[in-house]
Design an enzyme around this catalytic site. Structure first.
Site, short mmCIF file in Angstrom:
data_model
loop_
_atom_site.label_atom_id
_atom_site.label_comp_id
_atom_site.label_asym_id
_atom_site.label_seq_id
_atom_site.Cartn_x
_atom_site.Cartn_y
_atom_site.Cartn_z
CB SER A 246 -13.70 -6.93 -19.17
OG SER A 246 -14.74 -6.25 -18.49
CB ALA B 267 -29.32 -22.57 -21.49
N GLY B 268 -26.51 -20.42 -20.58
CA GLY B 268 -25.50 -20.24 -19.54
C GLY B 268 -25.81 -19.05 -18.66
N GLY B 269 -24.77 -18.53 -18.00
CA GLY B 269 -24.97 -17.46 -17.04
C GLY B 269 -25.56 -16.21 -17.64
CB ALA B 270 -24.93 -14.33 -20.78
CB THR C 106 -17.87 -11.41 -17.26
OG1 THR C 106 -18.40 -11.54 -18.57
CG2 THR C 106 -16.37 -11.59 -17.29
N GLY D 224 -24.35 -5.74 -27.31
CA GLY D 224 -24.49 -5.74 -25.87
C GLY D 224 -23.80 -4.60 -25.15
CG ASP E 248 -25.89 -9.77 -16.78
OD1 ASP E 248 -25.17 -8.76 -16.86
OD2 ASP E 248 -25.44 -10.93 -16.69
CE LYS F 8 -22.34 -12.72 -16.49
NZ LYS F 8 -23.25 -12.03 -17.44
CG LEU G 256 -27.20 -11.24 -24.29
CD1 LEU G 256 -27.43 -12.09 -23.05
CD2 LEU G 256 -28.09 -10.01 -24.27
#
Length: 284
Positions: free
Chosen positions: A16, A129-132, A63, A244, A103, A67, A220
């Site tokens: 990160s 279709a996850g947290g991002a 992250t 991203g 985000d 999330k 992303l």
């Protein structure tokens, strides 16, 4: 002088750039802070947050893959977080967590501001279709995309996200195996982690039929994780391909302002990251 503690939580999280970004923002604005990266597996996330607060932690970014778990532990959440069902920014207030999701606003600021791209009227496909994906989907609708097709390898998650968006006229879910039959899109967004640990374009075996010479392709991810998708976008002949990094800096700027009440210069930090400037004291 009190030094407040902040961190980014993820699994993995060593890659990160958030600690460097927030350190650069702090130098710009004269804010004194300590910001670290904390690796936490999902099963240990709540305990890790408790330890963080016990050591003086007052705010955190979140992250992959935490999330949605972060959303679940918040006593209060912003409207953005509620629409997303995911949290990427935590603030410890009065003995409880407040959650936001920056985000989506970060992505739209990067695309429409820094890159001067118009999202209005575009037919968009969101891969993942996850947290991002949850974080950016509401903002894409707000930015005026004409249609948002959500495709995920686990179709039930795509269905759940489409339902949560509450806009059946524009937001739909489809099956991954049907990608070749979905037609072309003006916007293709990769919100999966398929490129992590890979630098081979074959990691993205997507049909070129998704694109036209006018298509905007957005990953992303940033850095090496974005290489496979961006290589696919180039091979597909997309007009624009964006990673991203800009979104990362912009969402961090929104979080920084929430925590400290000061708006940092995101453009300067983004430019420094692109040229790997010593400003960010890179450890790579």
């Amino acid at each position: 002088m009190t030094t407040h503690r902040y961190a980014v939580f993820g699994h993995p999280v060593a890659h990160s750039l958030s600690p460097r970004i927030h350190a650069a923002f702090a130098r710009q604005t004269g804010v004194t802070l300590e910001y670290t990266a904390i690796d936490s597996a999902p099963h240990d996330f709540v305990a890790a947050l408790d330890r963080f607060v016990g050591a003086g932690g007052v705010g955190a970014n979140v992250t992959l893959p935490l999330k949605e778990a972060a959303f679940a532990i918040c006593a209060r959440t912003s409207e953005r977080a509620q629409r997303a069902g995911a949290v990427n920014t935590l603030s410890w207030n009065d003995g409880q967590w407040y959650g936001d999701n920056t985000d989506g606003i970060g992505l739209v600021r990067d695309l429409t501001g820094r890159n001067a791209l118009d999202l209005r009227g575009r037919r968009a496909v969101l891969l993942g279709a996850g947290g991002a994906a949850r974080g950016v989907a509401p903002a894409l609708l707000d930015a005026g995309v004409a249609e948002l097709v959500i495709v995920n390898r686990s179709p039930e998650r795509a269905d759940a996200l489409a339902d949560a968006l509450g806009d059946p006229e524009r937001a739909h879910s489809r099956y991954w195996k049907d990608l070749e039959q979905l037609g072309d899109f003006g916007l293709v967004i990769n919100a999966t982690s398929a490129g992590r640990g890979q630098i081979d374009a074959s990691a993205f075996d997507l049909p070129f039929a998704l694109t036209t010479p006018r298509t905007l392709a957005v990953d992303l991810n940033y850095g090496e994780a974005a290489i496979p998708f961006l290589a696919w976008a180039k091979a597909a002949g997309c007009h624009d391909a964006v990673d991203g990094l800009g979104m990362l800096v912009e969402q961090a700027a929104v979080a920084f302002e929430e925590w400290h009440g000061i708006s940092p210069d995101a453009d300067a930090v983004y430019a420094a990251l692109r040229r790997k400037d010593d400003l960010l004291v890179t450890a790579d």
